[in-house]
Design an enzyme around this catalytic site. Sequence first.
Site, PDB file in Angstrom:
ATOM      1  N   THR A  39       0.815  -1.208   0.000  1.00  0.00           N
ATOM      2  CA  THR A  39       0.000   0.000   0.000  1.00  0.00           C
ATOM      3  C   THR A  39       0.851   1.262   0.000  1.00  0.00           C
ATOM      4  OG1 THR A  39      -1.580   1.293   1.323  1.00  0.00           O
ATOM      5  CG2 THR A  39      -0.106  -0.147   2.526  1.00  0.00           C
ATOM      6  N   TYR A  41      -2.186   0.394   9.877  1.00  0.00           N
ATOM      7  CA  TYR A  41      -2.373  -0.313   8.607  1.00  0.00           C
ATOM      8  C   TYR A  41      -1.098  -0.234   7.771  1.00  0.00           C
ATOM      9  CZ  TYR A  41      -3.760  -0.886   3.725  1.00  0.00           C
ATOM     10  OH  TYR A  41      -3.819  -1.267   2.413  1.00  0.00           O
TER      11      TYR A  41
END
Length: 333
Positions: A120, A144
């Site tokens: 990501t 995250y």
Amino acid sequence: MSKVPVLVTGGAGYIGSHAMLALKDAGWSVSVIDNLSNGVREAVPEDVPFYEGSIADQALVKRIFAEQGIQAIMHFAGSIVVPESVEKPLFYHWNNTIATHALLSAAVEAGIKHILFSSTAAVYGAPETVPVDEDSPKEPINPYGASKLMTERMLADASAAYDFNYGALRYFNVAGANPQRRSGQQGKGSTHLIKVAVETAVGLRDHISVYGTDYDTPDGTCIRDYIHVSDLAAAHVAALEWLIAHPDENLTVNCGYGRGLSVLEVLDAVDRLTNQPIKRVMEGRRAGDPPALVSANQRILKTLEWHPQYQEIDRIVGDALEWERILKARRGL
């Protein structure tokens, strides 16, 4: 280039199902494992072997490797909601990093040669310069992003010690739906801007919240690089082909179009396509959101046989909107 049997983890989820379809369309042998915590069984065609369970279940994973002759893994399984990661950091580190450790350990033991990881842009945190390239500082500002960066490091360390190569694809903001309407985003409680916007447009929500209007951006709202999910799926197939062709090399690439759109610009696109403006409610900033995140995508364009097909925001939003209408009709709403 040989098309080896591939296991897609999280293959009943949003991005995983699109990658699974892209592999299948290109003639690869594909199997799926998913615990259905966020994926849906109907996203996986009946002729694709499906195993319901966790990637942390090493006995199950090893059985799949043996039964399907797996030689490569596309790894999507994990949790992806930034605000939730701030509220539940230990869960994210478990589900994204520790579970991947179990999967990777089983893969090394089974002699799997190629692993492609769903990373990501959140690994970059709130970058000082935009666009960001792959060598920009990695300073995640939420659990995250941190969990994904730790997994990247684990893959790098393991690849140096064991006989496999890996690719890490750092996604920017993924949106849209399969152009043939075979799959789309239908996870529970999505916080993705375009998903929430099209749900509002079809009447499933009465408004959309805009989190933060005082950022140092032209219109005060966050800027992101949006990539169509089918272009991203095609990038995965191209990356796997590259890994097989370069067995002694690893790959890390940004997956984006290299241009940013603000929240308000995206909502303007939704209004343009529906000709009926959705209600916007301006709210305070949300935890863990950087002001701007845009990819420098020269590396992926130079390295892979990848040619984006769906770059226009009206196409991205339009496919998401049509998919949302299909879901609404399917559910009788």
